[in-house]
Write a protein that holds these residues in place. Sequence first.
Motif, PDB file in Angstrom:
ATOM      1  N   VAL A   8       0.843  -1.190   0.000  1.00 41.63           N
ATOM      2  CA  VAL A   8       0.000   0.000   0.000  1.00 41.63           C
ATOM      3  C   VAL A   8       0.881   1.243   0.000  1.00 41.63           C
ATOM      4  O   VAL A   8       2.011   1.229   0.499  1.00 41.63           O
ATOM      5  N   LEU A   9       0.337   2.305  -0.579  1.00 44.35           N
ATOM      6  CA  LEU A   9       0.987   3.607  -0.532  1.00 44.35           C
ATOM      7  C   LEU A   9       0.202   4.433   0.473  1.00 44.35           C
ATOM      8  O   LEU A   9      -1.022   4.557   0.378  1.00 44.35           O
ATOM      9  N   ILE A  10       0.889   4.978   1.451  1.00 45.72           N
ATOM     10  CA  ILE A  10       0.237   5.751   2.500  1.00 45.72           C
ATOM     11  C   ILE A  10       0.369   7.236   2.171  1.00 45.72           C
ATOM     12  O   ILE A  10       1.471   7.731   1.908  1.00 45.72           O
ATOM     13  N   TYR A  11      -0.787   7.899   2.171  1.00 43.94           N
ATOM     14  CA  TYR A  11      -0.849   9.337   1.911  1.00 43.94           C
ATOM     15  C   TYR A  11      -1.028  10.067   3.237  1.00 43.94           C
ATOM     16  O   TYR A  11      -1.841   9.672   4.066  1.00 43.94           O
ATOM     17  N   PHE A  12      -0.267  11.141   3.427  1.00 48.66           N
ATOM     18  CA  PHE A  12      -0.362  11.986   4.606  1.00 48.66           C
ATOM     19  C   PHE A  12      -0.661  13.397   4.117  1.00 48.66           C
ATOM     20  O   PHE A  12       0.141  13.971   3.355  1.00 48.66           O
ATOM     21  N   GLU A  13      -1.817  13.929   4.513  1.00 50.85           N
ATOM     22  CA  GLU A  13      -2.244  15.250   4.037  1.00 50.85           C
ATOM     23  C   GLU A  13      -2.244  15.306   2.505  1.00 50.85           C
ATOM     24  O   GLU A  13      -1.718  16.248   1.902  1.00 50.85           O
ATOM     25  N   ASP A  14      -2.798  14.283   1.884  1.00 52.75           N
ATOM     26  CA  ASP A  14      -2.963  14.171   0.416  1.00 52.75           C
ATOM     27  C   ASP A  14      -1.652  14.086  -0.363  1.00 52.75           C
ATOM     28  O   ASP A  14      -1.630  14.298  -1.571  1.00 52.75           O
ATOM     29  N   LYS A  15      -0.557  13.767   0.303  1.00 56.80           N
ATOM     30  CA  LYS A  15       0.729  13.601  -0.380  1.00 56.80           C
ATOM     31  C   LYS A  15       1.248  12.194  -0.110  1.00 56.80           C
ATOM     32  O   LYS A  15       1.263  11.742   1.048  1.00 56.80           O
ATOM     33  N   PRO A  16       1.702  11.472  -1.155  1.00 55.34           N
ATOM     34  CA  PRO A  16       2.259  10.130  -0.929  1.00 55.34           C
ATOM     35  C   PRO A  16       3.537  10.232  -0.100  1.00 55.34           C
ATOM     36  O   PRO A  16       4.407  11.046  -0.389  1.00 55.34           O
ATOM     37  N   VAL A  17       3.611   9.397   0.954  1.00 56.53           N
ATOM     38  CA  VAL A  17       4.739   9.510   1.874  1.00 56.53           C
ATOM     39  C   VAL A  17       5.590   8.246   1.915  1.00 56.53           C
ATOM     40  O   VAL A  17       6.813   8.318   1.845  1.00 56.53           O
ATOM     41  N   VAL A  18       4.946   7.074   2.030  1.00 55.20           N
ATOM     42  CA  VAL A  18       5.711   5.853   2.251  1.00 55.20           C
ATOM     43  C   VAL A  18       4.930   4.645   1.741  1.00 55.20           C
ATOM     44  O   VAL A  18       3.700   4.646   1.733  1.00 55.20           O
ATOM     45  N   PHE A  19       5.674   3.638   1.316  1.00 52.10           N
ATOM     46  CA  PHE A  19       5.083   2.349   0.967  1.00 52.10           C
ATOM     47  C   PHE A  19       5.137   1.451   2.197  1.00 52.10           C
ATOM     48  O   PHE A  19       6.045   1.551   3.018  1.00 52.10           O
ATOM     49  N   ALA A  20       4.166   0.552   2.295  1.00 49.69           N
ATOM     50  CA  ALA A  20       4.142  -0.416   3.387  1.00 49.69           C
ATOM     51  C   ALA A  20       3.532  -1.711   2.881  1.00 49.69           C
ATOM     52  O   ALA A  20       2.765  -1.703   1.903  1.00 49.69           O
ATOM     53  N   LEU A  38       1.565  -3.198   9.756  1.00 50.04           N
ATOM     54  CA  LEU A  38       2.199  -2.728   8.521  1.00 50.04           C
ATOM     55  C   LEU A  38       3.713  -2.787   8.646  1.00 50.04           C
ATOM     56  O   LEU A  38       4.277  -2.331   9.660  1.00 50.04           O
ATOM     57  N   LEU A  39       4.370  -3.323   7.630  1.00 49.52           N
ATOM     58  CA  LEU A  39       5.828  -3.276   7.540  1.00 49.52           C
ATOM     59  C   LEU A  39       6.162  -2.047   6.713  1.00 49.52           C
ATOM     60  O   LEU A  39       5.859  -1.987   5.516  1.00 49.52           O
ATOM     61  N   MET A  40       6.740  -1.040   7.355  1.00 52.13           N
ATOM     62  CA  MET A  40       7.068   0.205   6.666  1.00 52.13           C
ATOM     63  C   MET A  40       8.304  -0.026   5.801  1.00 52.13           C
ATOM     64  O   MET A  40       9.359  -0.400   6.312  1.00 52.13           O
ATOM     65  N   LEU A  41       8.161   0.195   4.512  1.00 54.26           N
ATOM     66  CA  LEU A  41       9.246  -0.059   3.559  1.00 54.26           C
ATOM     67  C   LEU A  41      10.081   1.205   3.396  1.00 54.26           C
ATOM     68  O   LEU A  41      10.019   1.915   2.387  1.00 54.26           O
ATOM     69  N   GLN A  42      10.857   1.478   4.408  1.00 51.93           N
ATOM     70  CA  GLN A  42      11.751   2.625   4.447  1.00 51.93           C
ATOM     71  C   GLN A  42      12.954   2.241   5.299  1.00 51.93           C
ATOM     72  O   GLN A  42      12.988   1.168   5.874  1.00 51.93           O
ATOM     73  N   VAL A  43      13.936   3.117   5.358  1.00 54.27           N
ATOM     74  CA  VAL A  43      15.115   2.836   6.158  1.00 54.27           C
ATOM     75  C   VAL A  43      15.033   3.660   7.429  1.00 54.27           C
ATOM     76  O   VAL A  43      14.864   4.880   7.345  1.00 54.27           O
ATOM     77  N   PRO A  44      15.095   3.081   8.590  1.00 52.36           N
ATOM     78  CA  PRO A  44      15.161   1.654   8.872  1.00 52.36           C
ATOM     79  C   PRO A  44      13.774   1.009   8.743  1.00 52.36           C
ATOM     80  O   PRO A  44      12.760   1.647   9.018  1.00 52.36           O
ATOM     81  N   VAL A  45      13.764  -0.252   8.365  1.00 54.77           N
ATOM     82  CA  VAL A  45      12.519  -1.001   8.242  1.00 54.77           C
ATOM     83  C   VAL A  45      11.974  -1.261   9.645  1.00 54.77           C
ATOM     84  O   VAL A  45      12.717  -1.632  10.545  1.00 54.77           O
ATOM     85  N   HIS A  46      10.673  -1.021   9.823  1.00 52.90           N
ATOM     86  CA  HIS A  46      10.043  -1.300  11.111  1.00 52.90           C
ATOM     87  C   HIS A  46       8.560  -1.578  10.890  1.00 52.90           C
ATOM     88  O   HIS A  46       8.043  -1.366   9.804  1.00 52.90           O
TER      89      HIS A  46
END
Length: 109
Positions: A8-20, A38-46
């Motif tokens: 999924v792509l997570i939008y924050f205030e109508d802007k794409p922020v991070v994949f999870a 949700l596994l946040m696909l960013q560095v660091p992964v959490h």
Amino acid sequence: MASEGDIVLIYFEDKPVVFARIEEILPDSRRSWYHVKLLMLQVPVHTITWILRDSYIEGAEFTMNGKKIRMEVVLCPEDPDDPEKDKKSPETKAPDTARVISIQDRRKK
């Protein structure tokens, strides 16, 4: 509705922020609410766990601390560069003159 294993792509205030990736969806004690891991696909992964209504998992907008958030399932796009992909049959065999070359044998020389 998005399901376990979906990206999924997570939008924050109508802007794409991070994949999870949705790791787990478990029912909450309240009807139509779920614990979504949700596994946040960013560095660091959490991982994070949100408690969401089924409509929010389907992509409806919701708020956290007054900030608008929504999730959108990401679908893999078709590859426009490979028109031959659909034409090739999976049963196509290599010509009889083909041979396998071992990489390990080549390294010994």
